[in-house]
Write a protein that holds these residues in place. Structure first.
Motif, PDB file in Angstrom:
ATOM      1  N   LYS A 134      -3.499  -7.089   5.940  1.00 15.77           N
ATOM      2  CA  LYS A 134      -3.934  -6.973   7.343  1.00 15.77           C
ATOM      3  C   LYS A 134      -5.025  -8.004   7.609  1.00 15.77           C
ATOM      4  O   LYS A 134      -5.041  -8.655   8.654  1.00 15.77           O
ATOM      5  CB  LYS A 134      -4.495  -5.581   7.636  1.00 15.77           C
ATOM      6  CG  LYS A 134      -3.553  -4.443   7.364  1.00 15.77           C
ATOM      7  CD  LYS A 134      -2.445  -4.342   8.372  1.00 15.77           C
ATOM      8  CE  LYS A 134      -1.415  -3.362   7.879  1.00 15.77           C
ATOM      9  NZ  LYS A 134      -0.098  -3.512   8.424  1.00 15.77           N
ATOM     10  N   ASP A 189      -6.797   5.046   1.438  1.00 12.88           N
ATOM     11  CA  ASP A 189      -6.103   3.860   1.933  1.00 12.88           C
ATOM     12  C   ASP A 189      -7.110   3.041   2.736  1.00 12.88           C
ATOM     13  O   ASP A 189      -7.505   3.422   3.836  1.00 12.88           O
ATOM     14  CB  ASP A 189      -4.926   4.307   2.810  1.00 12.88           C
ATOM     15  CG  ASP A 189      -4.169   3.142   3.436  1.00 12.88           C
ATOM     16  OD1 ASP A 189      -4.710   2.026   3.484  1.00 12.88           O
ATOM     17  OD2 ASP A 189      -3.033   3.364   3.891  1.00 12.88           O
ATOM     18  N   ILE A 237       0.842  -1.202   0.000  1.00 13.55           N
ATOM     19  CA  ILE A 237       0.000   0.000   0.000  1.00 13.55           C
ATOM     20  C   ILE A 237       0.879   1.255   0.000  1.00 13.55           C
ATOM     21  O   ILE A 237       0.621   2.204  -0.742  1.00 13.55           O
ATOM     22  CB  ILE A 237      -0.930   0.009   1.228  1.00 13.55           C
ATOM     23  CG1 ILE A 237      -1.809  -1.242   1.245  1.00 13.55           C
ATOM     24  CG2 ILE A 237      -1.734   1.295   1.295  1.00 13.55           C
ATOM     25  CD1 ILE A 237      -2.939  -1.280   0.278  1.00 13.55           C
TER      26      ILE A 237
HETATM   27  C1  LIG Z   1      -3.278   2.650   7.103  1.00 15.34           C
HETATM   28  C2  LIG Z   1      -2.170   1.752   6.660  1.00 15.34           C
HETATM   29  N1  LIG Z   1      -1.733   1.800   5.390  1.00 15.34           N
HETATM   30  C3  LIG Z   1      -0.731   1.010   4.953  1.00 15.34           C
HETATM   31  C4  LIG Z   1      -0.105   0.106   5.794  1.00 15.34           C
HETATM   32  C5  LIG Z   1       1.048  -0.736   5.307  1.00 15.34           C
HETATM   33  O1  LIG Z   1       0.834  -1.190   4.043  1.00 15.34           O
HETATM   34  P1  LIG Z   1       1.986  -1.937   3.223  1.00 15.34           P
HETATM   35  O2  LIG Z   1       2.750  -2.760   4.201  1.00 15.34           O
HETATM   36  O3  LIG Z   1       1.211  -2.744   2.245  1.00 15.34           O
HETATM   37  O4  LIG Z   1       2.807  -0.895   2.568  1.00 15.34           O
HETATM   38  C6  LIG Z   1      -0.516   0.038   7.130  1.00 15.34           C
HETATM   39  C7  LIG Z   1       0.169  -0.877   8.057  1.00 15.34           C
HETATM   40  O5  LIG Z   1       0.095  -0.763   9.238  1.00 15.34           O
HETATM   41  C8  LIG Z   1      -1.572   0.868   7.567  1.00 15.34           C
HETATM   42  O6  LIG Z   1      -2.017   0.822   8.821  1.00 15.34           O
END
Ligand SMILES: Cc1ncc(COP(=O)(O)O)c(C=O)c1O
Length: 400
Positions: free
Chosen positions: A234, A199, A96
């Motif tokens: 998650k 997000d 993300i």
């Molecule tokens: C709101 C949010 N966005 C993104 C992420 C992490 O995403 P990624 O590991 O896929 O980059 C987290 C992880 O805690 C999160 O809480």
């Protein structure tokens, strides 16, 4: 099938960030790690099975994105969130944060303003800064233990912002935003030419009694003026799989984004990324596992809240509508942020996220990860209570 979330699994020595970073970050490794957002539950057996099956072929070559990957996502977002999308509106993202960083580079220029709502997931500010863009804050308001958006402030703050990174549901505030709130966001952002990057990584973890609303579904404005990021990471505790995705229903924006990420070779996953997601999203097992996990998480959060009220009332739980991250309001302890962190680390031997990393609005707060067996939380709360007593907070309480 009944899944066992009480099982304590040793993670030390497996390269788990939650453990490996204790010594470098906190200078000691005798802490119970309740910080980075992954859960201590066993990866669901249907995902492990899919990965094992893939391994048995014994040629881990270049892998194409199978059509089933996009179809599984299309059906999942419809089933879980009532969001109708075409498979052609979905793209792969390695994570993300890398996805949002790509959106920043693709849709804004160095020096452009980007709005966020602190206290908020700290990498938002990091990637805005690292990409040479300017952060504009539209802080959330905490009222009676619940966060809300400040629309009056937003009307002013958003002026001149090219992008707004929305955290939906909100981390660490725990809010699932209502359709009305999201519609206001869509109106304000569209009127100002501000693209909304939503997000929604925690969307599937919306707790029983709450309902997630996908930002893009609240109005035609929202649908055309947004880019959404989601993932099974998650949801099914597989952040190490790197199988996230982006959905955009504005064909012009999506074409621009896809050109950007393919030109930089950022649109391809590794050999296990696709099968992992397909196995989680496609069968009834995924839904069943998730329902049981959410019930367990909900009970963990209730347990924390009840025990804090009873044993350590100066620490208050911001009850989340979604996910396993619990923001603890410790302001009544009257400690500086440095003292608060020392109290948790050296006093209670717990590694939580320091609330101030989410913005100055997070000062006086700590974020606790409740995605673990209850016995770990019981131990953590006992250690916390001992530190609470040693610091004389119990005494202060009985004098009040
Ligand atoms: C709101 C949010 N966005 C993104 C992420 C992490 O995403 P990624 O590991 O896929 O980059 C987290 C992880 O805690 C999160 O809480």
């Amino acid at each position: 099938m009944q899944y066992d979330f009480d099982e304590v699994i040793e993670r030390r020595g497996t390269g788990a960030l939650k453990y490996e970073a204790l010594l470098p970050r906190w200078g000691r490794d005798d802490l119970i790690p309740l910080w980075v957002a992954d859960m201590d539950f066993r990866t669901p057996p249907f995902i492990m099975e899919a990965i094992r099956r893939r391994c048995e072929h014994e040629i881990l070559g270049y892998t194409v994105k199978p059509r089933a990957f996009f179809e599984a996502i299309r059906d999942w977002v419809d089933r879980r969130h009532g969001w109708k999308v075409n498979a052609s509106e979905i793209g792969f993202a390695p994570g993300i944060v890398p996805g949002i960083s790509s959106a920043i580079q693709c849709f804004t220029e160095p020096g452009d303003k980007i709005m966020i709502q602190p206290p908020v997931y700290h990498p938002f500010a990091m990637i805005i800064r690292e990409n040479g863009r300017e952060i504009v804050n539209n802080p959330l308001i905490l009222e009676n233990g619940r966060y809300r958006m400040d629309f009056n402030h937003m009307q002013e703050a958003v002026r001149g912002c090219r992008m707004f990174i929305l955290c939906n549901p909100h981390n660490p505030g725990g809010r699932v935003w209502s359709p009305e709130e999201l519609r206001r966001v869509a109106e304000i952002c569209t009127a100002n030419g501000t693209l909304v990057v939503s997000d929604e990584i925690h969307a599937d973890l919306t707790l029983p009694g709450h309902r997630h609303t996908v930002f893009a579904t609240v109005s035609e404005q929202a649908r055309m003026n947004s880019v959404t990021y989601m993932a099974p990471s998650k949801t099914f505790n597989v952040p190490g799989l790197g199988s996230s995705y982006v959905i955009c229903q504005n064909p012009d924006l999506f074409a621009k984004y896809q050109d950007f990420v393919s030109g930089r070779e950022l649109a391809e996953g590794h050999v296990f990324a696709y099968d992992g997601l397909i196995s989680a999203y496609s069968g009834p097992e995924g839904e069943e596992w998730l329902a049981q996990a959410l019930d367990y998480i909900q009970e963990n959060i209730r347990f924390i809240d009840a025990e804090l009220r009873r044993r350590m009332p100066k620490i208050k739980t911001i009850m989340p509508d979604a996910s396993y991250l619990v923001f603890l309001d410790c302001r009544e302890m009257n400690l500086s942020q440095k003292e608060l962190v020392e109290f948790f680390v050296d006093g209670a031997r717990l590694a939580l996220n320091d609330g101030s990393i989410f913005g100055k609005e997070g000062e006086g707060f700590m974020r606790l990860n409740a995605g673990c067996p209850r016995s770990i939380l019981e131990r953590a709360l006992s250690q916390l209570e001992e530190a609470y007593e040693n610091r004389g907070f119990r005494q202060q309480q009985s004098q009040n």
